[in-house]
Design an enzyme around this catalytic site. Structure first.
Site, PDB file in Angstrom:
ATOM      1  CG  HIS A  67      -2.028  -1.030   1.100  1.00 47.83           C
ATOM      2  ND1 HIS A  67      -2.457  -1.801   2.160  1.00 47.83           N
ATOM      3  CD2 HIS A  67      -2.763  -1.434   0.031  1.00 47.83           C
ATOM      4  CE1 HIS A  67      -3.415  -2.618   1.762  1.00 47.83           C
ATOM      5  NE2 HIS A  67      -3.628  -2.404   0.459  1.00 47.83           N
ATOM      6  CD  GLU A  70      -0.583   0.560   4.384  1.00 51.61           C
ATOM      7  OE1 GLU A  70      -1.807   0.593   4.187  1.00 51.61           O
ATOM      8  OE2 GLU A  70       0.080  -0.512   4.438  1.00 51.61           O
ATOM      9  NE  ARG A 125      -6.393   0.022   0.768  1.00 50.49           N
ATOM     10  CZ  ARG A 125      -6.173  -0.679   1.899  1.00 50.49           C
ATOM     11  NH1 ARG A 125      -5.533  -0.132   2.918  1.00 50.49           N
ATOM     12  NH2 ARG A 125      -6.597  -1.927   2.002  1.00 50.49           N
ATOM     13  CG  HIS A 195      -0.045  -3.964   5.242  1.00 49.05           C
ATOM     14  ND1 HIS A 195      -0.787  -3.532   4.169  1.00 49.05           N
ATOM     15  CD2 HIS A 195       0.351  -5.229   4.923  1.00 49.05           C
ATOM     16  CE1 HIS A 195      -0.845  -4.484   3.260  1.00 49.05           C
ATOM     17  NE2 HIS A 195      -0.166  -5.524   3.697  1.00 49.05           N
ATOM     18  CD  GLU A 271      -2.601  -2.451   9.378  1.00 48.34           C
ATOM     19  OE1 GLU A 271      -1.693  -1.728   8.940  1.00 48.34           O
ATOM     20  OE2 GLU A 271      -3.794  -2.361   9.010  1.00 48.34           O
TER      21      GLU A 271
HETATM   22  N1  LIG Z   1      -4.848  -9.764   4.426  1.00 45.36           N
HETATM   23  C1  LIG Z   1      -5.669  -8.892   5.256  1.00 45.36           C
HETATM   24  C2  LIG Z   1      -5.028  -8.597   6.603  1.00 45.36           C
HETATM   25  C3  LIG Z   1      -5.911  -7.634   7.381  1.00 45.36           C
HETATM   26  C4  LIG Z   1      -6.087  -6.283   6.712  1.00 45.36           C
HETATM   27  C5  LIG Z   1      -4.761  -5.588   6.489  1.00 45.36           C
HETATM   28  C6  LIG Z   1      -4.925  -4.136   6.028  1.00 45.36           C
HETATM   29  C7  LIG Z   1      -3.593  -3.532   5.850  1.00 45.36           C
HETATM   30 SE1  LIG Z   1      -3.690  -1.683   5.383  1.00 45.36          SE
HETATM   31  C8  LIG Z   1      -5.712  -4.054   4.708  1.00 45.36           C
HETATM   32  O1  LIG Z   1      -5.252  -4.637   3.727  1.00 45.36           O
HETATM   33  O2  LIG Z   1      -6.767  -3.411   4.713  1.00 45.36           O
HETATM   34 ZN   LIG Z   2      -1.799  -1.727   4.081  1.00 44.75          ZN
HETATM   35 ZN   LIG Z   3      -3.251  -0.777   7.369  1.00 45.98          ZN
END
Ligand SMILES: NCCCCC[C@@H](C[SeH])C(=O)O
Ligand SMILES: [Zn+2]
Ligand SMILES: [Zn+2]
Length: 309
Positions: A67, A70, A125, A195, A271
Site C-alpha cells: 500500500h 504506508e 493506497r 503494513h 500493522e
Molecule cells: N490480508 C488482510 C489482513 C488484514 C487487513 C490488512 C490491512 C492492511 Se492496510 C488491509 O489490507 O486493509
Molecule cells: Zn496496508
Molecule cells: Zn493498514
C-alpha cells in the site's frame, strides 16, 4: 549507508539505488531477483539474503510497500536488510535466523503507487493500473489475491479504495508475487506482509470469520501473543494480535490468506505504528522505534518457526 540513512524515508529512485548498492557491497550474501514489473513497467526487485552456499535452504519472505501511503513499511524492509547485514555474528537472534533460513525481501511491492505518493497524492493506497470501465485508477493489491476474492470487505467498484481488480491476480504486482511464491512454496516456510497503521500482529483468516486450522498455534504463546508481549516488555507499546477478520476487519483477497491456503502455514500481516496520532504520516523520528518493534515481533515468530521445522 550510515545508520542515519535508515532513519529517513526514501524516494523510489533512492530505494532502487540502495538495492543495487546493497548487492554490490555484499556480493556473497545478497542476490537481486527481478520477479516482474508494475503496471507502469517499473521493476519488482526481491533481495535474497543467503549466508549459505549449500542447496536451497528453507526460507522466509517479507514484502513491504503493498500500500503506497504506508511509508513505514518499505522503511522496515530496508531496516531489516541493514540489521541482517550489520549484526549477523553479533546479534544472536538474527544470526540464528540467517543460519537457518534464506530470506526473500521485496522492499516495494507497489512502486507505481509509492512514487505517486511522493509526487502527487501522499494518501494514495492502491496501485496505478488503468481499469477498462470508469475513469478511476488502481486496484487494492491486498484484495487482488485468490482467497475468497471480492467478497464482503472488498469492492468491485474501480473507484473504491478496496477495489478487488478485474479478477484474481489481475494486477501485475500481485501476479508477480503469487507466481514467485507458487514456484517457491516448498522452501518458503514463513510469510510476512508489512503494513501500517494500528499496531497489530494479524494472521489468517481475514477473508472469512472461520478459524484457520492451526489457529491455536498461531495465536498461542508460541507466536503472536509472545511477540506482542515482547514489544510491551521491551518498548512499552501495545500491539493487538489475532485473526485478521475478527481483529481488524473482513478483508478478502489478501496475500496472507492466499499464502496460507497455498500451504505456507505461518503467515502474518503486521500493522506497524502508530494508532492514529500521525497514522500513515508517521514522522521520520519514529522510524527507529517502529522498526525495532516490528523486528522484535518478526524475530520472535521466526525463532519459533525454526524450532518447529
Ligand atoms: N490480508 C488482510 C489482513 C488484514 C487487513 C490488512 C490491512 C492492511 Se492496510 C488491509 O489490507 O486493509
Ligand atoms: Zn496496508
Ligand atoms: Zn493498514
Amino acid at each position: 549507508s550510515s545508520a542515519s540513512y535508515y532513519e529517513k524515508y526514501h524516494s523510489l529512485n533512492d530505494i532502487y539505488f540502495w538495492i543495487n548498492q546493497t548487492q554490490q557491497d555484499n556480493p556473497n550474501i545478497v542476490k537481486v531477483i527481478l520477479i516482474g514489473s508494475s503496471s507502469e513497467k517499473r521493476p519488482l526487485y526481491v533481495l535474497k539474503l543467503s549466508r549459505n552456499k549449500g542447496p536451497e535452504k528453507k526460507a522466509m519472505w517479507i514484502d513491504c510497500g503493498i500500500h503506497a501511503r504506508e511509508w513505514i513499511s518499505p522503511a522496515f524492509c530496508l531496516w531489516f536488510v541493514r540489521h541482517s547485514l550489520s549484526f549477523y555474528g553479533q546479534n544472536q537472534d538474527i544470526t540464528h535466523i540467517l543460519d537457518n533460513l534464506d530470506v526473500y525481501i521485496l522492499p516495494v511491492m507497489n512502486p507505481d503507487g509509492y512514487e505517486y505518493t511522493w509526487t502527487t497524492n501522499r494518501m494514495w493506497r492502491k496501485n496505478r493500473s488503468v481499469s477498462k470501465s470508469d475513469n478511476c485508477i488502481g486496484a487494492d493489491l491486498n484484495r487482488n489475491f485468490d482467497a475468497n476474492w471480492c467478497t464482503e470487505g472488498a469492492s468491485d467498484d474501480p473507484c473504491s479504495e478496496i477495489y478487488c481488480g478485474a479478477f484474481p491476480e489481475s494486477e501485475p504486482e500481485s501476479q508477480s508475487v503469487a507466481h514467485f511464491l507458487r514456484s517457491h512454496k516448498d522452501s518458503v516456510k514463513l510469510y510476512f506482509s508489512i503494513h501500517s497503521y494500528s499496531q497489530m500482529l494479524l494472521f489468517p483468516y481475514s477473508c472469512t470469520l472461520d478459524e484457520a486450522e492451526n489457529h491455536n498455534e498461531l495465536v498461542s504463546l508460541d507466536m503472536a501473543q509472545e511477540a506482542a508481549q515482547k514489544i510491551r516488555r521491551y518498548y512499552r507499546n501495545i500491539y493487538k494480535y489475532g485473526a485478521g477478520g475478527k481483529t481488524i476487519y473482513l478483508a478478502p483477497g489478501g496475500s496472507d490468506d492466499w499464502v496460507y491456503n497455498l500451504g505456507i502455514k505461518y503467515s502474518f500481516t503486521f500493522e506497524l505504528q502508530d494508532r492514529g496520532r500521525y497514522g500513515f504520516l508517521l514522522p521520520p523520528s519514529h522510524i527507529t522505534q517502529a522498526c525495532n518493534e516490528a523486528l522484535t515481533a518478526l524475530k520472535t515468530i521466526a525463532r519459533k518457526v525454526i524450532e518447529k521445522m
